[in-house]
Design an enzyme around this catalytic site. Structure first.
Site, PDB file in Angstrom:
ATOM      1  N   LYS A  25      22.626  20.252  10.521  1.00  0.00           N
ATOM      2  CA  LYS A  25      23.087  21.098   9.410  1.00  0.00           C
ATOM      3  C   LYS A  25      24.590  20.910   9.173  1.00  0.00           C
ATOM      4  O   LYS A  25      25.013  20.726   8.028  1.00  0.00           O
ATOM      5  CB  LYS A  25      22.749  22.566   9.732  1.00  0.00           C
ATOM      6  CG  LYS A  25      23.140  23.553   8.656  1.00  0.00           C
ATOM      7  CD  LYS A  25      22.287  24.802   8.698  1.00  0.00           C
ATOM      8  CE  LYS A  25      22.648  25.756   9.816  1.00  0.00           C
ATOM      9  NZ  LYS A  25      23.928  26.464   9.601  1.00  0.00           N
ATOM     10  N   SER A  26      25.381  20.953  10.230  1.00  0.00           N
ATOM     11  CA  SER A  26      26.839  20.829  10.062  1.00  0.00           C
ATOM     12  C   SER A  26      27.197  19.474   9.453  1.00  0.00           C
ATOM     13  O   SER A  26      28.048  19.377   8.566  1.00  0.00           O
ATOM     14  CB  SER A  26      27.537  20.933  11.420  1.00  0.00           C
ATOM     15  OG  SER A  26      27.395  22.218  11.942  1.00  0.00           O
ATOM     16  N   SER A 170      36.871  27.716  16.185  1.00  0.00           N
ATOM     17  CA  SER A 170      35.893  27.698  15.092  1.00  0.00           C
ATOM     18  C   SER A 170      36.066  26.443  14.262  1.00  0.00           C
ATOM     19  O   SER A 170      37.135  26.199  13.699  1.00  0.00           O
ATOM     20  CB  SER A 170      36.102  28.933  14.203  1.00  0.00           C
ATOM     21  OG  SER A 170      35.544  28.719  12.920  1.00  0.00           O
ATOM     22  N   ASP A 318      25.725  28.113  18.825  1.00  0.00           N
ATOM     23  CA  ASP A 318      24.544  28.550  18.063  1.00  0.00           C
ATOM     24  C   ASP A 318      23.300  28.694  18.936  1.00  0.00           C
ATOM     25  O   ASP A 318      22.245  29.113  18.456  1.00  0.00           O
ATOM     26  CB  ASP A 318      24.258  27.553  16.934  1.00  0.00           C
ATOM     27  CG  ASP A 318      25.351  27.598  15.877  1.00  0.00           C
ATOM     28  OD1 ASP A 318      25.979  28.669  15.722  1.00  0.00           O
ATOM     29  OD2 ASP A 318      25.580  26.576  15.205  1.00  0.00           O
ATOM     30  N   ARG A 391      17.938  31.830  13.684  1.00  0.00           N
ATOM     31  CA  ARG A 391      17.895  31.456  15.104  1.00  0.00           C
ATOM     32  C   ARG A 391      17.264  32.558  15.962  1.00  0.00           C
ATOM     33  O   ARG A 391      16.725  32.271  17.023  1.00  0.00           O
ATOM     34  CB  ARG A 391      19.291  31.085  15.603  1.00  0.00           C
ATOM     35  CG  ARG A 391      19.886  29.896  14.818  1.00  0.00           C
ATOM     36  CD  ARG A 391      20.945  29.144  15.575  1.00  0.00           C
ATOM     37  NE  ARG A 391      21.766  28.361  14.673  1.00  0.00           N
ATOM     38  CZ  ARG A 391      21.437  27.169  14.171  1.00  0.00           C
ATOM     39  NH1 ARG A 391      20.278  26.618  14.472  1.00  0.00           N
ATOM     40  NH2 ARG A 391      22.258  26.527  13.350  1.00  0.00           N
TER      41      ARG A 391
HETATM   42  C1  S3P Z   1      29.619  25.432  12.014  1.00  0.00           C
HETATM   43  C2  S3P Z   1      30.480  26.003  12.921  1.00  0.00           C
HETATM   44  C3  S3P Z   1      30.111  27.127  13.792  1.00  0.00           C
HETATM   45  C4  S3P Z   1      28.596  27.301  13.861  1.00  0.00           C
HETATM   46  C5  S3P Z   1      27.941  27.214  12.519  1.00  0.00           C
HETATM   47  C6  S3P Z   1      28.222  25.877  11.865  1.00  0.00           C
HETATM   48  C7  S3P Z   1      30.108  24.301  11.187  1.00  0.00           C
HETATM   49  O1  S3P Z   1      30.666  28.312  13.267  1.00  0.00           O
HETATM   50  O2  S3P Z   1      28.272  28.540  14.478  1.00  0.00           O
HETATM   51  O3  S3P Z   1      26.538  27.382  12.652  1.00  0.00           O
HETATM   52  O4  S3P Z   1      29.273  23.604  10.570  1.00  0.00           O
HETATM   53  O5  S3P Z   1      31.320  24.089  11.149  1.00  0.00           O
HETATM   54  P1  S3P Z   1      32.166  28.779  13.635  1.00  0.00           P
HETATM   55  O6  S3P Z   1      33.124  27.844  13.002  1.00  0.00           O
HETATM   56  O7  S3P Z   1      32.273  30.169  13.068  1.00  0.00           O
HETATM   57  O8  S3P Z   1      32.234  28.763  15.131  1.00  0.00           O
END
Ligand code: S3P
Length: 431
Positions: A25-26, A170, A318, A391
């Site tokens: 996803k990211s 983050s 996650d 999740r």
């Molecule tokens: C993500 C970063 C994480 C993760 C999210 C996706 C991303 O969040 O929990 O599901 O794609 O950069 P945070 O940046 O708030 O830690």
């Protein structure tokens, strides 16, 4: 309405077979964003067609980006960092925090007005964490509740390069700052307590951007030019995690999870489960578009409780709902600390895990920054709520595999945000 769908999941007699989980996803979000900002065409293979990434795609279409389907690929005609058009309407980020926070960084430096909103969960999530650094760079952004919540209104324009020390690890904050910084003159640097996922840095390099990673952070010198290119998106380790835990806790299981991204900033779940005694073997290790990938062989294993904190937390951020399920089936106690971020995910995941596991016989004590889970080795059937969090819904389906009775999960439509074929794959490995 799909959001209100409910499912009854029965215990498993063992999960078996080979599966391919959907794209990360990211990485999918970033592929859409960077291809749209690039000059020329990009071909993206293995993109996750989940609702979150479709929100990102729809946003760029609203800003004039042309997208075409080509077999199993998506072709994106980039417009360059100066070629986006002012969107004619509000941009709806749906449930996706990544869309809202990364887009804020991009839009803060674009010469037009835009408004970002999202569903009732996203509108409750903290946005001050991105507004603070972006306002520091001269951005004009306002939001509900004194600039801490969406909708966000962005009057894009000239920013200053900046340096930001984030109090949280983050990737969304880090990426928002870098994406703003790469559009403005000069060097922008961002620091974080522990290294968060580095997909933005890796993929921007693939698009030809000179971005530096160093101990404690990353930096970029703007303005940059992104060059369109082909991207292969690996399978999502956060989706694979549900099948890893399901196989580890269900006697008779053996699964081969193919083509999973194992970037060290994401592979905390493998380390956690291996420390608990889980048999997970990495096979066929290789690299795909700058990201490490492997096939994961997972076999049923007796587990033991462990303590989790420090840099393992962002590396598995996650995965804590499903780690909690593994912990119930482990011998001894599992202690999760320094994970306060779980309180501001799609839902408060500490509260949601305590509520759901508690309803089916789990012994979980909430802590301000984590959870203490007793490894009782058993869960019973019952009725649980996903709280609209994909999740949590999938973790409960994993719990059901090794429970003594069926678990009814209310509100399962949310799994479409990250894992549209989760239920089909679960059925496939149960035959
Ligand atoms: C993500 C970063 C994480 C993760 C999210 C996706 C991303 O969040 O929990 O599901 O794609 O950069 P945070 O940046 O708030 O830690």
């Amino acid at each position: 309405m799909s959001q209100l769908e409910q499912r009854v999941i029965s215990p498993s007699r063992g999960l078996k077979g080979d599966i391919v989980v959907p794209g990360d996803k990211s990485i999918s979000h970033r592929a859409i964003m960077f291809a749209s900002l690039a000059e020329g065409t990009s071909r993206i293979r293995g993109l996750l067609r989940g609702e979150d990434c479709m929100s990102t795609l729809a946003a760029f279409r609203q800003m004039g980006v042309q997208v075409k389907e080509a077999g199993d690929c998506l072709l994106i005609e980039g417009r360059g960092i100066r070629g986006l058009q002012e969107p004619g309407d509000v941009i709806d980020c749906g449930n996706s925090g990544t869309t809202m926070r990364l887009m804020s960084g991009i839009l803060a430096a674009q010469p037009f007005f835009s408004v970002l909103t999202g569903d009732r969960y996203l509108r409750q999530r903290p946005m001050g964490r991105i507004l603070t650094p972006l306002l520091g760079m001269g951005a004009e952004i306002s939001g509900r509740e004194n600039g801490t919540k969406a909708p966000l209104a962005i009057r894009g324009g000239m920013l200053r390069a900046g340096e930001y020390h984030s109090p949280v690890s983050s990737a969304q904050v880090k990426s928002a700052v870098l994406l703003a910084g790469m559009q403005v003159e000069g060097e922008t640097r961002v620091f974080e307590p522990h290294l968060s996922r580095d997909h933005s840095e890796r993929m921007l390099r693939c698009f030809g951007v000179d971005i530096r990673s160093f101990e404690g952070g990353a930096s970029v010198c703007g303005p940059v030019i992104l060059k369109g290119r082909d991207i292969d998106v690996p399978g999502d380790i956060s989706s694979a995690a549900f099948f890893m835990v399901a196989a580890l806790i269900t006697p008779g299981s053996e699964l081969l999870l193919k083509n999973v991204g194992v970037n060290p900033t994401r592979s905390g779940i493998i380390d956690i489960l291996q420390q608990m005694g889980g048999q997970i073997t990495l096979l066929n290790q290789r690299e795909l578009s700058g990201e490490p990938v492997a096939d994961l062989l997972v076999k049923y294993s007796p587990l033991r409780g462990i303590e989790i904190g420090g840099d393992l937390v962002p590396r598995a951020i996650d995965e804590f709902p499903v780690v909690s399920v593994a912990a119930v089936f482990a011998e001894g106690e599992t202690l999760i600390r320094e994970a306060k971020e779980l309180r501001v995910k799609e839902t408060d995941r500490i509260a949601a895990v305590c509520d759901t596991l508690g309803k089916i016989g789990g012994l979980v004590e909430p802590l301000e920054d984590g959870m203490r889970i007793q490894g009782t080795g058993t869960l019973h059937g019952g009725l649980v709520n996903s709280f609209g969090d994909h999740r949590i819904a999938m973790s409960m389906a994993v719990a059901a595999q090794a429970a003594t009775g069926a678990i009814t999960i209310a509100d399962t439509g949310c799994t479409a945000t990250s894992f549209p074929n989760f239920w089909d794959l679960l059925e496939q490995v149960n035959h």
